[in-house]
Design an enzyme around this catalytic site. Structure first.
Site, PDB file in Angstrom:
ATOM      1  N   LYS A 137       1.457 -37.836  37.376  1.00 51.71           N
ATOM      2  CA  LYS A 137       0.481 -39.092  37.700  1.00 51.71           C
ATOM      3  C   LYS A 137      -0.419 -39.360  36.290  1.00 51.71           C
ATOM      4  CE  LYS A 137      -1.188 -40.402  41.587  1.00 51.71           C
ATOM      5  NZ  LYS A 137      -0.386 -40.724  42.893  1.00 51.71           N
TER       6      LYS A 137
ATOM      7  N   ASP B  79      -0.781 -47.269  41.828  1.00 53.05           N
ATOM      8  CA  ASP B  79      -2.045 -46.069  42.444  1.00 53.05           C
ATOM      9  C   ASP B  79      -3.292 -47.020  42.713  1.00 53.05           C
ATOM     10  OD1 ASP B  79      -1.671 -43.331  43.835  1.00 53.05           O
ATOM     11  OD2 ASP B  79      -3.855 -43.315  42.716  1.00 53.05           O
TER      12      ASP B  79
HETATM   13  P1  NAD Z   1      -4.911 -49.883  50.905  1.00 45.82           P
HETATM   14  O1  NAD Z   1      -5.844 -50.164  49.783  1.00 45.82           O
HETATM   15  O2  NAD Z   1      -3.908 -51.163  50.972  1.00 45.82           O
HETATM   16  O3  NAD Z   1      -5.773 -49.804  52.233  1.00 45.82           O
HETATM   17  C1  NAD Z   1      -6.673 -48.955  52.462  1.00 45.82           C
HETATM   18  C2  NAD Z   1      -7.370 -49.260  53.666  1.00 45.82           C
HETATM   19  O4  NAD Z   1      -8.476 -48.184  54.109  1.00 45.82           O
HETATM   20  C3  NAD Z   1      -8.175 -50.456  53.759  1.00 45.82           C
HETATM   21  O5  NAD Z   1      -7.842 -51.300  55.117  1.00 45.82           O
HETATM   22  C4  NAD Z   1      -9.503 -50.152  53.566  1.00 45.82           C
HETATM   23  O6  NAD Z   1     -10.459 -51.030  54.070  1.00 45.82           O
HETATM   24  C5  NAD Z   1      -9.636 -48.936  54.341  1.00 45.82           C
HETATM   25  N1  NAD Z   1     -10.735 -48.055  53.783  1.00 45.82           N
HETATM   26  C6  NAD Z   1     -11.037 -47.637  52.660  1.00 45.82           C
HETATM   27  N2  NAD Z   1     -11.858 -46.684  52.507  1.00 45.82           N
HETATM   28  C7  NAD Z   1     -12.445 -46.694  53.930  1.00 45.82           C
HETATM   29  C8  NAD Z   1     -13.485 -45.992  54.479  1.00 45.82           C
HETATM   30  N3  NAD Z   1     -14.305 -45.384  53.658  1.00 45.82           N
HETATM   31  N4  NAD Z   1     -13.221 -45.992  55.823  1.00 45.82           N
HETATM   32  C9  NAD Z   1     -12.494 -46.553  56.467  1.00 45.82           C
HETATM   33  N5  NAD Z   1     -11.378 -47.144  56.074  1.00 45.82           N
HETATM   34  C10 NAD Z   1     -11.382 -47.398  54.572  1.00 45.82           C
HETATM   35  O7  NAD Z   1      -4.331 -48.650  50.256  1.00 45.82           O
HETATM   36  P2  NAD Z   1      -3.033 -47.978  51.084  1.00 45.82           P
HETATM   37  O8  NAD Z   1      -1.851 -48.508  50.014  1.00 45.82           O
HETATM   38  O9  NAD Z   1      -2.645 -48.409  52.301  1.00 45.82           O
HETATM   39  O10 NAD Z   1      -3.230 -46.486  50.996  1.00 45.82           O
HETATM   40  C11 NAD Z   1      -4.014 -45.791  51.943  1.00 45.82           C
HETATM   41  C12 NAD Z   1      -3.569 -44.247  51.601  1.00 45.82           C
HETATM   42  O11 NAD Z   1      -2.183 -44.037  51.733  1.00 45.82           O
HETATM   43  C13 NAD Z   1      -4.055 -43.786  50.425  1.00 45.82           C
HETATM   44  O12 NAD Z   1      -4.522 -42.531  50.717  1.00 45.82           O
HETATM   45  C14 NAD Z   1      -3.017 -43.765  49.550  1.00 45.82           C
HETATM   46  O13 NAD Z   1      -2.915 -42.795  48.508  1.00 45.82           O
HETATM   47  C15 NAD Z   1      -1.830 -43.363  50.543  1.00 45.82           C
HETATM   48  N6  NAD Z   1      -0.672 -43.598  50.029  1.00 45.82           N
HETATM   49  C16 NAD Z   1      -0.234 -44.699  50.030  1.00 45.82           C
HETATM   50  C17 NAD Z   1       1.065 -45.073  49.547  1.00 45.82           C
HETATM   51  C18 NAD Z   1       1.431 -46.684  49.329  1.00 45.82           C
HETATM   52  O14 NAD Z   1       2.799 -46.807  49.167  1.00 45.82           O
HETATM   53  N7  NAD Z   1       0.770 -47.469  49.590  1.00 45.82           N
HETATM   54  C19 NAD Z   1       2.074 -44.149  49.532  1.00 45.82           C
HETATM   55  C20 NAD Z   1       1.551 -43.058  49.776  1.00 45.82           C
HETATM   56  C21 NAD Z   1       0.499 -42.601  50.108  1.00 45.82           C
END
Ligand code: NAD
Length: 425
Positions: free
Chosen positions: A114, A154
């Site tokens: 990371k 990330d």
């Molecule tokens: P993203 O930025 O596309 O979406 C995040 C969403 O969460 C948005 O709708 C945002 O408005 C909402 N959000 C943020 N803070 C918030 C809060 N305090 N209350 C309610 N909603 C809130 O991010 P993502 O890529 O969808 O990632 C989401 C999670 O999944 C993270 O924990 C990330 O580490 C994890 N993740 C993502 C991936 C990936 O491929 N994108 C892979 C593994 C894990």
């Protein structure tokens, strides 16, 4: 603006402690030898660099860049690069170890890594971010490599930053090396199916768990927290498989409709509304966003941020199944409360591993110099996710532990066995 109530202080865990508490339980159940425990507990490599950048105003600012390789026992390290104001070494170390376990659980030949740069990309121009990304890449030129350490996006970084990384790395090597990074734009060798991969894996693991719990998807309800990449893809794919998605949320608040939300319509609304659900009329806005977590639904998918299910609300959760789209949405202290209530949790290192699985496919395609169809990508990642779920489920029964600990057991066992066969480094 609405927000998820932060976890009470007593539950706020240092991410490294949170990961280690699960690691320790799994290591003990597995009977891991102390010397191997000590190897896996410590990161293999930690690099911290200072990155002087000329800002648009002509002044030089110095940023701190970190890269941690937790393990390269199974293969080259794999893990994202985070651009955020609060990046710190402990967090990066925890996230790197998380990647080791995640890759091992889905049985892909990667270790865990990371990276992070302490900066606020929201307050920086595209030019400043580009200079920072290129400087970070150059500083890590001996760390990165398609056979050594393969970064990915990330928080705060995306395909654009990965393109700059690939370009800078390629220039230093005098040839195009697209396999050095994943999550690239399609035209630079990104993979079809990557955008939806994490949400798709959430859907596949949710269905596998529902089968075990004898929940019929066509009669099941679901709430999804977070409507970004993971949440919205999970919602649409679960809806396609028959579930009624009754609640969704994002940073603007939570929206509930007991008749079911039309997810396609909600996505279109968000896309035409600067990326948020603010003002969405297809459902009623809940008075506090945290209520979504406590709705009487069959399946709950936290897909926003970490530490949202804590000792403050775990006993109020009514869902029978939690499928963790986000990383670390459940605090270690809340685990036992959920287990005592009989709630099944498909843990993050399993449920959201569809993303890293398709990143692996991106790297495979780059190395082959070939491009797979979306259909092939999806079919292969679905199979990996299904097999991983079954393995973890079997381990849960064998060791009589919840799925989370079972996932750590499967992962630690694989890395430990590989380490022993290799005879260490
Ligand atoms: P993203 O930025 O596309 O979406 C995040 C969403 O969460 C948005 O709708 C945002 O408005 C909402 N959000 C943020 N803070 C918030 C809060 N305090 N209350 C309610 N909603 C809130 O991010 P993502 O890529 O969808 O990632 C989401 C999670 O999944 C993270 O924990 C990330 O580490 C994890 N993740 C993502 C991936 C990936 O491929 N994108 C892979 C593994 C894990």
């Amino acid at each position: 603006m609405a927000y998820i109530e932060p976890a009470p202080i007593k539950d706020r865990e240092n991410p490294l402690e949170s990961m280690m508490s699960r690691f320790n339980i799994a290591a003990e159940k597995l009977g891991l030898e102390e010397q191997v425990y000590n190897v896996l507990k410590n990161p293999a490599k930690q690099v911290i660099v200072s990155l002087p950048i000329t800002m648009d105003n002509g002044k030089i600012e110095v940023f701190e860049g970190i890269r941690v390789i937790h393990s390269n026992i199974l293969g080259p390290a794999k893990g994202g690069i985070r651009f955020a104001p609060d990046v710190h070494l402990d967090e990066v170390r925890a996230l790197a170890a998380w990647m080791t376990w995640k890759c091992a659980v889905v049985d892909i030949p990667y270790g865990g890594g990371k990276g992070g740069v302490r900066c606020n990309p929201r307050e920086m121009s595209a030019g400043e971010i580009e200079r920072l990304m290129r400087a970070y890449t150059l500083a890590m030129i001996d760390v990165f490599g398609p056979d050594k350490d393969i970064p990915a996006p990330d928080m705060g970084t995306g395909p654009r930053e990965m393109a700059w990384l690939m370009d800078e790395y390629s220039k230093s090597h005098g040839m195009t090396v697209n396999a050095v990074v994943t999550g690239k734009p399609l035209v630079l060798g990104g993979s079809l199916g990557r955008t939806e991969a994490t949400g798709r894996g959430v859907m596949v693991s949710a269905l596998a768990a529902m089968e075990k719990l004898k929940i019929n998807p066509y009669q099941a309800t679901c709430a999804v927290q977070g409507f970004g990449n993971v949440g919205s893809w999970a919602a649409i794919l679960l809806e396609e498989r028959g579930l009624k998605v009754v609640a969704i949320s994002d940073i603007s608040g939570a929206y509930h409709n007991s008749n079911g939300i039309n997810i396609q319509e909600a996505i279109a609304y968000r896309d035409n509304n600067k990326g948020t659900l603010e003002g969405y009329k297809g459902a009623e806005k809940l008075s506090t966003p945290g209520e979504l977590l406590e709705l009487d639904v069959d399946v709950l998918v936290p897909a926003a941020v970490e530490d949202v299910i804590t000792t403050a609300n775990a006993d109020k959760i009514k869902a029978k199944l939690i499928v963790e789209g986000a990383n670390g949405p459940t605090s270690a202290k809340a685990d036992q409360i959920l287990v005592d209530k009989g709630v099944m949790s498909v843990p993050d290192i399993l449920a959201n591993a569809g993303g890293v699985t398709v990143s692996y496919f991106e790297w495979v395609q780059n190395r082959l110099g070939y491009k797979w169809t979306a259909e092939r990508v999806n079919r292969r990642s679905d199979r990996i996710m299904k097999d991983a779920f079954q393995n973890v489920y079997k381990a849960a029964q064998q060791y009589d532990v919840p799925l989370r600990i079972a996932a750590y057991i499967v992962a630690i066992d694989k890395v430990a066995k590989t380490y022993k066969f290799r005879g260490g480094f």
